[in-house]
Design a protein around this motif. Structure first.
Motif, PDB file in Angstrom:
ATOM      1  N   GLU A 139     -29.221 -39.599   0.470  1.00 19.75           N
ATOM      2  CA  GLU A 139     -30.654 -39.308   0.483  1.00 19.75           C
ATOM      3  C   GLU A 139     -31.367 -40.085   1.588  1.00 19.75           C
ATOM      4  O   GLU A 139     -32.286 -39.570   2.229  1.00 19.75           O
ATOM      5  CB  GLU A 139     -31.288 -39.625  -0.869  1.00 19.75           C
ATOM      6  N   GLU A 140     -30.952 -41.318   1.828  1.00 24.23           N
ATOM      7  CA  GLU A 140     -31.596 -42.126   2.863  1.00 24.23           C
ATOM      8  C   GLU A 140     -31.194 -41.675   4.265  1.00 24.23           C
ATOM      9  O   GLU A 140     -31.842 -42.035   5.252  1.00 24.23           O
ATOM     10  CB  GLU A 140     -31.269 -43.608   2.672  1.00 24.23           C
ATOM     11  N   GLN A 173     -23.236 -48.966   3.988  1.00 21.08           N
ATOM     12  CA  GLN A 173     -24.072 -48.801   2.798  1.00 21.08           C
ATOM     13  C   GLN A 173     -23.226 -48.707   1.534  1.00 21.08           C
ATOM     14  O   GLN A 173     -23.608 -49.221   0.486  1.00 21.08           O
ATOM     15  CB  GLN A 173     -24.955 -47.566   2.944  1.00 21.08           C
ATOM     16  N   ILE A 202     -33.388 -45.731  -4.177  1.00 17.93           N
ATOM     17  CA  ILE A 202     -32.943 -44.594  -3.370  1.00 17.93           C
ATOM     18  C   ILE A 202     -34.137 -43.757  -2.926  1.00 17.93           C
ATOM     19  O   ILE A 202     -34.223 -43.320  -1.762  1.00 17.93           O
ATOM     20  CB  ILE A 202     -31.938 -43.746  -4.171  1.00 17.93           C
ATOM     21  N   GLY A 252     -36.109 -45.332  -0.086  1.00 21.48           N
ATOM     22  CA  GLY A 252     -35.450 -45.098   1.185  1.00 21.48           C
ATOM     23  C   GLY A 252     -35.652 -43.677   1.687  1.00 21.48           C
ATOM     24  O   GLY A 252     -35.949 -43.452   2.862  1.00 21.48           O
ATOM     25  N   LYS A 253     -35.524 -42.702   0.784  1.00 23.32           N
ATOM     26  CA  LYS A 253     -35.669 -41.307   1.181  1.00 23.32           C
ATOM     27  C   LYS A 253     -37.094 -41.007   1.643  1.00 23.32           C
ATOM     28  O   LYS A 253     -37.297 -40.356   2.681  1.00 23.32           O
ATOM     29  CB  LYS A 253     -35.302 -40.393   0.009  1.00 23.32           C
ATOM     30  N   ASN A 269     -37.937 -42.662   5.007  1.00 24.56           N
ATOM     31  CA  ASN A 269     -37.316 -41.989   6.136  1.00 24.56           C
ATOM     32  C   ASN A 269     -37.928 -40.617   6.387  1.00 24.56           C
ATOM     33  O   ASN A 269     -38.015 -40.168   7.533  1.00 24.56           O
ATOM     34  CB  ASN A 269     -35.812 -41.875   5.904  1.00 24.56           C
ATOM     35  N   PHE A 302     -33.371 -47.833   5.941  1.00 24.19           N
ATOM     36  CA  PHE A 302     -34.413 -46.892   6.325  1.00 24.19           C
ATOM     37  C   PHE A 302     -34.796 -47.124   7.773  1.00 24.19           C
ATOM     38  O   PHE A 302     -34.630 -48.217   8.309  1.00 24.19           O
ATOM     39  CB  PHE A 302     -35.640 -46.997   5.423  1.00 24.19           C
ATOM     40  N   VAL A 335     -31.369 -50.630   0.677  1.00 24.69           N
ATOM     41  CA  VAL A 335     -31.451 -49.265   1.205  1.00 24.69           C
ATOM     42  C   VAL A 335     -31.735 -49.315   2.705  1.00 24.69           C
ATOM     43  O   VAL A 335     -32.554 -50.102   3.170  1.00 24.69           O
ATOM     44  CB  VAL A 335     -32.576 -48.491   0.493  1.00 24.69           C
TER      45      VAL A 335
END
Length: 355
Positions: free
Chosen positions: A249-250, A322, A111, A114-115, A118, A341, A339
């Motif tokens: 979060e992503e 997702q 996670i 991915g966050k 991005n 992105f 994830v």
């Protein structure tokens, strides 16, 4: 592939929603204002003093149309939905994984990748679009630090270390967020992230958009049979949807943050549409709230290619996609959670990463 359906946002104070045949009717002061076929609606979000008939709530529950009630400021109050889909075995496995320190660590790491990816892409997008009118050195420095955080993630072995890294990356990203605002600089000033309550106009926009994507993700998780309250990066807490917070979060940097920046930079929202109350909280007026909702709905209707599924899909359907992929991972059908992105490539976004 699941069909994308619109979200109906009701913001008019005193509005009353009811069922008429297979349609949803909105009346204000006993005057019919809108009537929509129910099969075109995926969910309903009621903001402020909005009421629903029991018959409509029952109808929506039977037809998988969730109804969420929020305050006029966007704070979640309650949700009405029907029978939980999926099977008990999926949720039991989710609960077992949420008690497994190794699973918590690995999922949280995915996670965070991915966050952070991005977040970095959001900075790169501004460098590409406004490189001549911003502090390039500050943004490039933050982008470089985020890249370094990515290289360090695999070495972190505890969830506390990962959460510490999440805090550092967020501090780095939001530390240059004010540089991403290139218009209305005097009215929209960002110094730090403030949540309850949002203390400036930028935070007011961000918090409202985060609430919207949280609603969409929570509904998607319920649809595929996962428990949105049992998360991994976000610990269990009464009244908090931990897994929904994990999976948005992503989406925060490239969907919510970029939309907020566009609304400000294109002057679609104005300073007089967001005022500060005596308590210090910033509040949107009805017109500004509607502008944000319309822009969000239009953004969700835009299509992109999902690299993992190799299919085109509306952005609004990505929450379901997702959630579905995470459910497959929990069931053991996939080795990892892919994830989503976004990367800046020319004038479009696309990208996905399996971790």
């Amino acid at each position: 592939m699941r069909k994308y359906l619109n979200t109906l946002y009701v913001t008019q104070e005193g509005a009353y929603l009811s069922k008429e045949g297979q349609t949803i009717v909105i009346t204000v002061d006993h005057e019919k204002r809108l009537q929509l076929p129910a099969h075109t609606i995926g969910s309903i979000v009621c903001l402020g003093s909005v009421m629903c008939s029991p018959y409509l709530m029952g109808f929506c529950a039977q037809n998988n149309i969730s109804i969420s009630f929020l305050t006029q400021y966007g704070k979640f109050l309650a949700c009405v939905h029907g029978q939980t889909h999926g099977n008990v075995l999926l949720r039991r496995q989710q609960y077992r994984m949420a008690d497994d320190p190794e699973a918590i660590r690995d999922i949280s790491r995915s996670i965070l990748i991915g966050k952070i990816c991005n977040s970095r892409s959001s900075l790169q997008r501004t460098l590409r679009d406004h490189g001549n009118s911003i502090d390039k050195e500050a943004i490039q420095g933050a982008s470089s630090r985020l890249k370094n955080f990515l290289t360090k993630l695999n070495a972190l072995q505890s969830i506390n270390e990962l959460r510490g890294m999440e805090g550092e990356s967020a501090h780095t990203y939001f530390g240059v967020f004010d540089h991403l605002i290139v218009s209305q600089k005097d009215a929209f000033v960002f110094t730090r992230r403030s949540r309850r309550p949002p203390l400036d106009r930028v935070n007011c926009l961000l918090s409202f958009l985060y609430t919207l994507i949280g609603h969409d993700m929570r509904s998607a998780l319920e649809t595929v049979g996962l428990d949105p309250a049992v998360g991994f990066l976000h610990t269990d807490r009464p009244g908090r949807f931990g897994l929904a917070l994990d999976l948005i979060e992503e989406f925060r940097p490239w969907l919510a943050d970029r939309l907020a920046l566009s609304l400000i930079n294109l002057k679609q929202v104005r300073d007089d549409g967001i005022t500060q109350s005596e308590s210090g909280a910033c509040v949107m007026d009805d017109e500004t709230r509607k502008t944000v909702l319309v822009a969000y709905q239009k953004r969700k209707q835009e299509e992109l290619m999902h690299p993992f599924l190799e299919e085109k899909a509306p952005i609004g359907l990505l929450f379901y996609i997702q959630a579905m992929l995470f459910a497959r991972f929990v069931r053991g059908d996939m080795d990892g959670y892919p994830v989503f992105f976004m990367e800046v490539r020319g004038d479009s976004y696309d990208g996905s990463c399996q971790l």
